[in-house]
Design an enzyme around this catalytic site. Structure first.
Site, PDB file in Angstrom:
ATOM      1  CE  LYS A  13      -6.203  -1.285  -2.581  1.00 38.42           C
ATOM      2  NZ  LYS A  13      -5.835   0.073  -2.142  1.00 38.42           N
ATOM      3  NE  ARG A  88      -2.323  -1.990   2.531  1.00 32.44           N
ATOM      4  CZ  ARG A  88      -3.638  -2.003   2.373  1.00 32.44           C
ATOM      5  NH1 ARG A  88      -4.242  -3.105   2.010  1.00 32.44           N
ATOM      6  NH2 ARG A  88      -4.349  -0.915   2.570  1.00 32.44           N
ATOM      7  NE  ARG A 123     -12.232   6.441   3.843  1.00 30.47           N
ATOM      8  CZ  ARG A 123     -11.529   5.393   3.412  1.00 30.47           C
ATOM      9  NH1 ARG A 123     -11.747   4.895   2.219  1.00 30.47           N
ATOM     10  NH2 ARG A 123     -10.608   4.864   4.175  1.00 30.47           N
ATOM     11  NE  ARG A 156     -12.281   4.028   8.818  1.00 28.40           N
ATOM     12  CZ  ARG A 156     -12.286   3.482   7.610  1.00 28.40           C
ATOM     13  NH1 ARG A 156     -13.381   2.976   7.117  1.00 28.40           N
ATOM     14  NH2 ARG A 156     -11.187   3.431   6.891  1.00 28.40           N
ATOM     15  NE  ARG A 167      -5.081   4.580   5.300  1.00 34.89           N
ATOM     16  CZ  ARG A 167      -6.289   5.075   5.053  1.00 34.89           C
ATOM     17  NH1 ARG A 167      -6.725   6.116   5.748  1.00 34.89           N
ATOM     18  NH2 ARG A 167      -7.043   4.552   4.124  1.00 34.89           N
TER      19      ARG A 167
HETATM   20  P1  ADP Z   1      -7.210   1.480   2.720  1.00 34.01           P
HETATM   21  O1  ADP Z   1      -7.243   0.914   1.337  1.00 34.01           O
HETATM   22  O2  ADP Z   1      -8.313   2.430   3.000  1.00 34.01           O
HETATM   23  O3  ADP Z   1      -5.862   1.930   3.177  1.00 34.01           O
HETATM   24  P2  ADP Z   1      -7.823  -1.162   3.785  1.00 34.01           P
HETATM   25  O4  ADP Z   1      -9.241  -1.294   4.126  1.00 34.01           O
HETATM   26  O5  ADP Z   1      -7.322  -1.878   2.576  1.00 34.01           O
HETATM   27  O6  ADP Z   1      -7.504   0.376   3.745  1.00 34.01           O
HETATM   28  O7  ADP Z   1      -6.909  -1.608   5.025  1.00 34.01           O
HETATM   29  C1  ADP Z   1      -7.017  -0.990   6.268  1.00 34.01           C
HETATM   30  C2  ADP Z   1      -5.776  -1.261   7.099  1.00 34.01           C
HETATM   31  O8  ADP Z   1      -5.645  -2.673   7.304  1.00 34.01           O
HETATM   32  C3  ADP Z   1      -4.471  -0.848   6.438  1.00 34.01           C
HETATM   33  O9  ADP Z   1      -4.180   0.504   6.654  1.00 34.01           O
HETATM   34  C4  ADP Z   1      -3.478  -1.797   7.117  1.00 34.01           C
HETATM   35  O10 ADP Z   1      -3.148  -1.353   8.415  1.00 34.01           O
HETATM   36  C5  ADP Z   1      -4.287  -3.070   7.267  1.00 34.01           C
HETATM   37  N1  ADP Z   1      -4.080  -3.988   6.135  1.00 34.01           N
HETATM   38  C6  ADP Z   1      -4.997  -4.349   5.178  1.00 34.01           C
HETATM   39  N2  ADP Z   1      -4.472  -5.218   4.307  1.00 34.01           N
HETATM   40  C7  ADP Z   1      -3.193  -5.434   4.706  1.00 34.01           C
HETATM   41  C8  ADP Z   1      -2.119  -6.214   4.210  1.00 34.01           C
HETATM   42  N3  ADP Z   1      -2.237  -6.969   3.106  1.00 34.01           N
HETATM   43  N4  ADP Z   1      -0.943  -6.173   4.887  1.00 34.01           N
HETATM   44  C9  ADP Z   1      -0.787  -5.436   5.993  1.00 34.01           C
HETATM   45  N5  ADP Z   1      -1.748  -4.660   6.504  1.00 34.01           N
HETATM   46  C10 ADP Z   1      -2.944  -4.654   5.883  1.00 34.01           C
END
Ligand code: ADP
Ligand code: ZN
Length: 210
Positions: A13, A88, A123, A156, A167
């Site tokens: 994304k 989300r 990663r 990480r 996740r």
């Molecule tokens: P990835 O796409 O690699 O899972 P992101 O960078 O989008 O990770 O987000 C990292 C973390 O931030 C998520 O695993 C979550 O804990 C939190 N997060 C991001 N966006 C949201 C959201 N809209 N609602 C709840 N938690 C979020």
């Protein structure tokens, strides 16, 4: 034009949001990046969010909704924006509606589970500058060392295998229902993630411009 990108973690994304930002000229808003910056700077929100993020859980809706609301009020969003990682959950999508935000298109980037796990588990991130690499798809010139700043590369906390599994589980339980939510509103387009990033970008841009 207001867009939403949906997809599992690791579906690409963020990469596609950058392409749309460059080609269409509307800003990418990544709640993940905003939260990661808050953790790094140890702000009150960052301190609250860190443990959720490290364990693969979602940060509570009220926290991310507050962040998003502030961000889309910024002047650079007046001609539209690309949401990457928000909403989300269904309550987050409802909050967006309650703010009076109209969404033009929702693009779901779909990638098979095995591929997602392979992408996430390889990663590596630089502890100094945050640059990210992949052991197979985007390796640094010297193993374990950042090309950009020479800093050490690590896995990480949120990319540890058990966290990756969590996740993905959370994605299926909490986020995947948004696909039907937006399908029901006639807003959904599906893009199948391709082997090559550029091929996916082509499909995404065609969808945005259609
Ligand atoms: P990835 O796409 O690699 O899972 P992101 O960078 O989008 O990770 O987000 C990292 C973390 O931030 C998520 O695993 C979550 O804990 C939190 N997060 C991001 N966006 C949201 C959201 N809209 N609602 C709840 N938690 C979020
Ligand atoms: Zn670095």
């Amino acid at each position: 034009m207001n867009l939403i990108l949906l997809g599992a973690p690791g579906a690409g994304k963020g990469t596609q949001a950058e392409v749309i930002e460059r080609e269409i000229g509307i800003p990418q808003i990544s709640t993940g990046n905003i939260l990661k910056a808050a953790v790094k700077n140890a702000t009150p929100i960052g301190l609250k969010a860190k443990s959720f993020m490290d364990s693969g859980a979602l940060v509570p809706d009220d926290v991310v909704i507050g962040i998003l609301k502030e961000r889309i009020a910024e002047p650079d969003c007046k001609n539209g924006f690309i949401l990457d990682g928000f909403p989300r959950t269904i309550p987050q999508a409802e909050a967006l509606e309650a703010m009076g935000v109209t969404i033009d298109k929702v693009i779901s980037i779909e990638v098979a589970d095995e591929k997602i796990e392979a992408r996430l588990s390889g990663r590596r991130a630089c502890t100094q500058c945050g640059a990210t690499y992949h052991t197979v798809f985007n390796p640094p010139k010297t193993e374990g060392v950042c090309d950009k700043c020479g800093g050490p590369l690590v896995i990480r906390d949120d990319d540890k295998p058990e966290t990756v599994k969590e996740r993905l589980r959370v994605y299926k339980e909490k986020t995947a229902p948004l696909i039907d939510f937006y399908k029901g509103k006639g807003k959904l387009s599906v893009v199948i993630g391709q082997e090559e990033v550029a091929d996916t970008s082509k499909l995404v841009l065609e969808t945005v411009r259609a």
